[in-house]
Design a protein around this motif. Structure first.
Motif, PDB file in Angstrom:
ATOM      1  N   THR A  41       0.822  -1.201   0.000  1.00  0.00           N
ATOM      2  CA  THR A  41       0.000   0.000   0.000  1.00  0.00           C
ATOM      3  C   THR A  41       0.862   1.260   0.000  1.00  0.00           C
ATOM      4  O   THR A  41       0.545   2.230  -0.692  1.00  0.00           O
ATOM      5  CB  THR A  41      -0.941  -0.001   1.214  1.00  0.00           C
ATOM      6  N   GLY A  42       1.951   1.248   0.746  1.00  0.00           N
ATOM      7  CA  GLY A  42       2.854   2.391   0.742  1.00  0.00           C
ATOM      8  C   GLY A  42       3.448   2.642  -0.628  1.00  0.00           C
ATOM      9  O   GLY A  42       3.505   3.784  -1.101  1.00  0.00           O
ATOM     10  N   VAL A  43       3.873   1.573  -1.301  1.00  0.00           N
ATOM     11  CA  VAL A  43       4.442   1.707  -2.637  1.00  0.00           C
ATOM     12  C   VAL A  43       3.394   2.247  -3.606  1.00  0.00           C
ATOM     13  O   VAL A  43       3.663   3.170  -4.387  1.00  0.00           O
ATOM     14  CB  VAL A  43       5.004   0.351  -3.129  1.00  0.00           C
ATOM     15  N   LEU A  44       2.195   1.690  -3.570  1.00  0.00           N
ATOM     16  CA  LEU A  44       1.145   2.145  -4.487  1.00  0.00           C
ATOM     17  C   LEU A  44       0.718   3.582  -4.197  1.00  0.00           C
ATOM     18  O   LEU A  44       0.550   4.391  -5.122  1.00  0.00           O
ATOM     19  CB  LEU A  44      -0.060   1.206  -4.407  1.00  0.00           C
ATOM     20  N   PHE A  45       0.535   3.904  -2.926  1.00  0.00           N
ATOM     21  CA  PHE A  45       0.048   5.235  -2.562  1.00  0.00           C
ATOM     22  C   PHE A  45       1.065   6.316  -2.923  1.00  0.00           C
ATOM     23  O   PHE A  45       0.753   7.285  -3.620  1.00  0.00           O
ATOM     24  CB  PHE A  45      -0.286   5.273  -1.066  1.00  0.00           C
ATOM     25  N   TYR A  46       2.300   6.150  -2.454  1.00  0.00           N
ATOM     26  CA  TYR A  46       3.309   7.173  -2.719  1.00  0.00           C
ATOM     27  C   TYR A  46       3.773   7.157  -4.175  1.00  0.00           C
ATOM     28  O   TYR A  46       4.170   8.194  -4.716  1.00  0.00           O
ATOM     29  CB  TYR A  46       4.479   7.039  -1.756  1.00  0.00           C
ATOM     30  N   GLY A  47       3.714   6.003  -4.817  1.00  0.00           N
ATOM     31  CA  GLY A  47       3.996   5.963  -6.246  1.00  0.00           C
ATOM     32  C   GLY A  47       2.944   6.719  -7.039  1.00  0.00           C
ATOM     33  O   GLY A  47       3.259   7.426  -8.005  1.00  0.00           O
ATOM     34  N   ALA A  48       1.684   6.595  -6.634  1.00  0.00           N
ATOM     35  CA  ALA A  48       0.611   7.349  -7.298  1.00  0.00           C
ATOM     36  C   ALA A  48       0.762   8.846  -7.068  1.00  0.00           C
ATOM     37  O   ALA A  48       0.541   9.647  -7.988  1.00  0.00           O
ATOM     38  CB  ALA A  48      -0.750   6.867  -6.798  1.00  0.00           C
ATOM     39  N   ILE A  49       1.148   9.227  -5.866  1.00  0.00           N
ATOM     40  CA  ILE A  49       1.392  10.652  -5.608  1.00  0.00           C
ATOM     41  C   ILE A  49       2.547  11.151  -6.474  1.00  0.00           C
ATOM     42  O   ILE A  49       2.479  12.236  -7.062  1.00  0.00           O
ATOM     43  CB  ILE A  49       1.660  10.905  -4.112  1.00  0.00           C
ATOM     44  N   GLY A  50       3.604  10.367  -6.601  1.00  0.00           N
ATOM     45  CA  GLY A  50       4.717  10.735  -7.464  1.00  0.00           C
ATOM     46  C   GLY A  50       4.299  10.845  -8.913  1.00  0.00           C
ATOM     47  O   GLY A  50       4.739  11.751  -9.639  1.00  0.00           O
ATOM     48  N   TRP A  51       3.438   9.935  -9.357  1.00  0.00           N
ATOM     49  CA  TRP A  51       2.946   9.995 -10.731  1.00  0.00           C
ATOM     50  C   TRP A  51       2.131  11.264 -10.958  1.00  0.00           C
ATOM     51  O   TRP A  51       2.251  11.916 -12.001  1.00  0.00           O
ATOM     52  CB  TRP A  51       2.114   8.751 -11.019  1.00  0.00           C
ATOM     53  N   LEU A  52       1.291  11.611  -9.982  1.00  0.00           N
ATOM     54  CA  LEU A  52       0.495  12.839 -10.108  1.00  0.00           C
ATOM     55  C   LEU A  52       1.391  14.081 -10.141  1.00  0.00           C
ATOM     56  O   LEU A  52       1.148  15.009 -10.930  1.00  0.00           O
ATOM     57  CB  LEU A  52      -0.506  12.936  -8.959  1.00  0.00           C
ATOM     58  N   VAL A  53       2.417  14.108  -9.299  1.00  0.00           N
ATOM     59  CA  VAL A  53       3.340  15.243  -9.299  1.00  0.00           C
ATOM     60  C   VAL A  53       4.082  15.315 -10.623  1.00  0.00           C
ATOM     61  O   VAL A  53       4.268  16.410 -11.193  1.00  0.00           O
ATOM     62  CB  VAL A  53       4.316  15.160  -8.094  1.00  0.00           C
ATOM     63  N   ASP A  54       4.504  14.149 -11.154  1.00  0.00           N
ATOM     64  CA  ASP A  54       5.164  14.132 -12.465  1.00  0.00           C
ATOM     65  C   ASP A  54       4.239  14.641 -13.563  1.00  0.00           C
ATOM     66  O   ASP A  54       4.669  15.396 -14.447  1.00  0.00           O
ATOM     67  CB  ASP A  54       5.638  12.718 -12.809  1.00  0.00           C
ATOM     68  N   ALA A  55       2.990  14.232 -13.539  1.00  0.00           N
ATOM     69  CA  ALA A  55       2.038  14.696 -14.556  1.00  0.00           C
ATOM     70  C   ALA A  55       1.783  16.187 -14.418  1.00  0.00           C
ATOM     71  O   ALA A  55       1.632  16.895 -15.422  1.00  0.00           O
ATOM     72  CB  ALA A  55       0.731  13.922 -14.418  1.00  0.00           C
TER      73      ALA A  55
END
Length: 85
Positions: A41-55
């Motif tokens: 869950t940590g990987v998915l959650f913070y990875g999704a936040i990173g993806w949103l910041v990248d976008a």
């Protein structure tokens, strides 16, 4: 044998379950699944936040950083949750 008293069909002579709880194991199988879910869950959650910041910023580095931070946060949460006696 002839000297044994007959069994009571009502179960009145049955003491029932032991009222004292069994000592819990320090780490159960369910705890392993919970620990794994914290890390995933940590990987998915913070990875999704990173993806949103990248976008949002048009960059490419925050997804990887989010995944690493999420994994570290998941491991840290497992450490805090299960290191206490």
């Amino acid at each position: 044998m002839a000297d044994d008293p007959p069994d009571d069909p009502s179960g009145a002579d049955d003491p029932g379950p032991d009222p004292t709880p069994a000592p819990s194991a320090p780490f159960r199988e369910v705890d392993g699944w919970a620990a794994l879910s914290y890390v995933i869950t940590g990987v998915l959650f913070y990875g999704a936040i990173g993806w949103l910041v990248d976008a949002w910023l048009g960059t490419r580095g925050f997804v990887g950083a989010g995944i690493v931070v999420g994994a570290a946060a998941g491991v840290g949460l497992v450490w805090l949750r299960y290191s206490k006696p």
